[in-house]
Design a protein around this motif. Structure first.
Motif, PDB file in Angstrom:
ATOM      1  N   CYS A 178     -13.784   1.776  -8.881  1.00 37.80           N
ATOM      2  CA  CYS A 178     -12.985   2.045 -10.164  1.00 37.80           C
ATOM      3  C   CYS A 178     -12.639   3.367 -10.224  1.00 37.80           C
ATOM      4  CB  CYS A 178     -13.758   1.583 -11.321  1.00 37.80           C
ATOM      5  SG  CYS A 178     -13.866  -0.178 -11.636  1.00 37.80           S
ATOM      6  N   LEU A 179     -13.213   4.147  -9.464  1.00 35.43           N
ATOM      7  CA  LEU A 179     -13.062   5.780  -9.484  1.00 35.43           C
ATOM      8  C   LEU A 179     -11.571   6.201  -8.885  1.00 35.43           C
ATOM      9  CD1 LEU A 179     -16.628   7.214  -8.642  1.00 35.43           C
ATOM     10  CD2 LEU A 179     -15.596   7.190 -10.958  1.00 35.43           C
ATOM     11  N   PHE A 180     -11.024   5.176  -8.083  1.00 37.12           N
ATOM     12  CA  PHE A 180      -9.881   5.158  -7.702  1.00 37.12           C
ATOM     13  C   PHE A 180      -8.723   4.603  -8.369  1.00 37.12           C
ATOM     14  CE2 PHE A 180     -12.916   6.404  -4.335  1.00 37.12           C
ATOM     15  CZ  PHE A 180     -12.378   7.273  -3.685  1.00 37.12           C
ATOM     16  N   HIS A 181      -9.173   3.322  -8.697  1.00 37.54           N
ATOM     17  CA  HIS A 181      -8.139   2.480  -9.841  1.00 37.54           C
ATOM     18  C   HIS A 181      -8.986   1.561 -10.695  1.00 37.54           C
ATOM     19  CE1 HIS A 181      -4.826   0.273 -11.090  1.00 37.54           C
ATOM     20  NE2 HIS A 181      -3.855   1.465 -10.904  1.00 37.54           N
ATOM     21  N   PRO A 182      -8.826   1.530 -11.895  1.00 37.10           N
ATOM     22  CA  PRO A 182      -9.778   0.692 -12.791  1.00 37.10           C
ATOM     23  C   PRO A 182      -9.428  -0.625 -12.356  1.00 37.10           C
ATOM     24  CG  PRO A 182      -7.941   1.509 -14.017  1.00 37.10           C
ATOM     25  CD  PRO A 182      -7.918   2.501 -12.618  1.00 37.10           C
ATOM     26  N   THR A 183      -8.375  -1.145 -11.926  1.00 36.34           N
ATOM     27  CA  THR A 183      -8.064  -2.629 -11.524  1.00 36.34           C
ATOM     28  C   THR A 183      -9.001  -3.244 -10.749  1.00 36.34           C
ATOM     29  OG1 THR A 183      -6.405  -2.186  -9.879  1.00 36.34           O
ATOM     30  CG2 THR A 183      -5.694  -2.658 -12.292  1.00 36.34           C
ATOM     31  N   ALA A 184      -9.918  -2.371  -9.855  1.00 37.66           N
ATOM     32  CA  ALA A 184     -11.068  -2.817  -9.157  1.00 37.66           C
ATOM     33  C   ALA A 184     -11.956  -3.748  -9.995  1.00 37.66           C
ATOM     34  CB  ALA A 184     -11.709  -1.808  -8.530  1.00 37.66           C
ATOM     35  N   LEU A 185     -11.959  -3.429 -11.473  1.00 39.76           N
ATOM     36  CA  LEU A 185     -12.807  -4.434 -12.071  1.00 39.76           C
ATOM     37  C   LEU A 185     -12.739  -5.959 -11.860  1.00 39.76           C
ATOM     38  CD1 LEU A 185     -12.967  -2.486 -15.670  1.00 39.76           C
ATOM     39  CD2 LEU A 185     -14.716  -2.968 -13.992  1.00 39.76           C
ATOM     40  N   SER A 240       0.853  -1.252  -0.158  1.00 38.76           N
ATOM     41  CA  SER A 240      -0.057  -0.050  -0.043  1.00 38.76           C
ATOM     42  C   SER A 240       0.655   1.267   0.005  1.00 38.76           C
ATOM     43  CB  SER A 240      -1.069  -0.128   1.240  1.00 38.76           C
ATOM     44  OG  SER A 240      -0.192   0.290   2.268  1.00 38.76           O
ATOM     45  N   LEU A 241       1.964   1.297   0.438  1.00 42.07           N
ATOM     46  CA  LEU A 241       3.034   2.316   0.378  1.00 42.07           C
ATOM     47  C   LEU A 241       3.483   2.697  -0.928  1.00 42.07           C
ATOM     48  CD1 LEU A 241       4.896   1.617   3.496  1.00 42.07           C
ATOM     49  CD2 LEU A 241       3.089   2.947   3.500  1.00 42.07           C
ATOM     50  N   ASN A 242       3.510   1.788  -1.738  1.00 42.05           N
ATOM     51  CA  ASN A 242       3.969   1.727  -3.113  1.00 42.05           C
ATOM     52  C   ASN A 242       2.822   2.093  -4.114  1.00 42.05           C
ATOM     53  OD1 ASN A 242       6.949   1.141  -3.109  1.00 42.05           O
ATOM     54  ND2 ASN A 242       6.072  -0.509  -1.989  1.00 42.05           N
ATOM     55  N   GLY A 243       1.323   1.299  -4.083  1.00 42.17           N
ATOM     56  CA  GLY A 243       0.550   1.730  -4.824  1.00 42.17           C
ATOM     57  C   GLY A 243      -0.650   2.109  -4.054  1.00 42.17           C
ATOM     58  N   MET A 244      -0.654   3.461  -3.843  1.00 44.80           N
ATOM     59  CA  MET A 244      -1.549   3.988  -3.179  1.00 44.80           C
ATOM     60  C   MET A 244      -3.224   4.088  -3.684  1.00 44.80           C
ATOM     61  SD  MET A 244       0.275   7.252  -1.403  1.00 44.80           S
ATOM     62  CE  MET A 244       0.662   8.139  -3.213  1.00 44.80           C
ATOM     63  N   LYS A 245      -3.216   4.112  -5.038  1.00 44.99           N
ATOM     64  CA  LYS A 245      -4.504   4.331  -5.745  1.00 44.99           C
ATOM     65  C   LYS A 245      -5.130   2.794  -5.791  1.00 44.99           C
ATOM     66  CE  LYS A 245      -2.645   6.189  -9.286  1.00 44.99           C
ATOM     67  NZ  LYS A 245      -2.484   6.829 -10.676  1.00 44.99           N
ATOM     68  N   GLN A 246      -4.336   1.775  -6.113  1.00 48.63           N
ATOM     69  CA  GLN A 246      -4.596   0.623  -6.175  1.00 48.63           C
ATOM     70  C   GLN A 246      -4.900   0.035  -4.678  1.00 48.63           C
ATOM     71  OE1 GLN A 246      -1.831   1.899  -7.065  1.00 48.63           O
ATOM     72  NE2 GLN A 246      -1.024   0.418  -8.860  1.00 48.63           N
ATOM     73  N   SER A 247      -4.498   0.406  -3.588  1.00 45.14           N
ATOM     74  CA  SER A 247      -4.811   0.183  -2.270  1.00 45.14           C
ATOM     75  C   SER A 247      -6.153   0.412  -1.832  1.00 45.14           C
ATOM     76  CB  SER A 247      -3.655   0.613  -1.165  1.00 45.14           C
ATOM     77  OG  SER A 247      -2.363   0.208  -1.635  1.00 45.14           O
TER      78      SER A 247
END
Length: 201
Positions: free
Chosen positions: A142-149, A106-113
């Motif tokens: 997905c408004l924070f990161h599209p990989t949530a799909l 989470s410290l590296n991928g903030m939007k993904q986290s």
């Protein structure tokens, strides 16, 4: 939950890839720019939800500790609440796993986290078979990161899990294993394709 949020807020600018590439820079820009100016600058980097969150926090405070602490809270708090709802007695073990595995990422991928944290909060919706609500919640993440799909792949797993086994050629096969195998294959395919078709990945 408070401790990882505090540590995330206090960390150095050199801790975490996203801190170097857009974390500090985006927060500083949000403090002085109008919404139209800010989003026009960052829309190639950030999805709408993350951009709006950063801009609102930047207009409320210039405290980097609060900003990066809130980003971590958007990941840690939903994860903890989901653990408490699914298994109250085992939530401490779940948080231990979170701190050992998810927290460093989470410290590296903030939007993904943030998207993953919201996904954890959605888990109980899926468990209760509220599939439409789950899809709507995934679209919000997905408004924070599209990989949530990719969270949509949990639907066939949960659906097939209730079906027990199927018999093929006289042999019984667990539908859970079948579903998980399909999801792993689909996840790998979508990730490779998504690198080319989905921005912000």
């Amino acid at each position: 939950v408070a401790l990882p949020c505090l540590l995330a807020g206090l960390r150095s600018s050199s801790v975490g890839t996203d801190m170097v590439t857009y974390g500090e820079w985006g927060f500083v820009q949000a403090q002085t720019a109008s919404w139209a100016q800010y989003y026009g600058t960052v829309k190639g980097w950030h999805p709408l939800g993350y951009s709006l969150f950063t801009w609102l926090v930047g207009h409320f405070t210039r405290c980097r500790l609060l900003y990066f602490g809130l980003i971590q809270a958007l990941c840690a708090v939903p994860a903890y609440l989901s653990m408490r709802r699914v298994n109250p007695q085992g939530s401490w073990a779940g948080m231990l796993v979170y701190l050992l595995i998810i927290y460093p990422f989470s410290l590296n991928g903030m939007k993904q986290s943030i998207a993953c944290g919201l996904g954890a909060l959605m888990f109980w919706i899926l468990v209760n078979k509220r599939y439409i609500s789950f899809v709507i919640a995934v679209l919000f993440a997905c408004l924070f990161h599209p990989t949530a799909l990719f969270l949509l792949l949990l639907i066939p797993v949960h659906f097939l899990e209730d079906k027990g086994e199927i018999t093929v050629g006289g042999k019984a096969y667990s539908l859970r294993i079948v579903a998980l195998s399909l999801v792993v294959a689909a996840f790998a395919l979508l990730f490779v394709v998504g690198r080319f078709l989905i921005p912000y990945v």
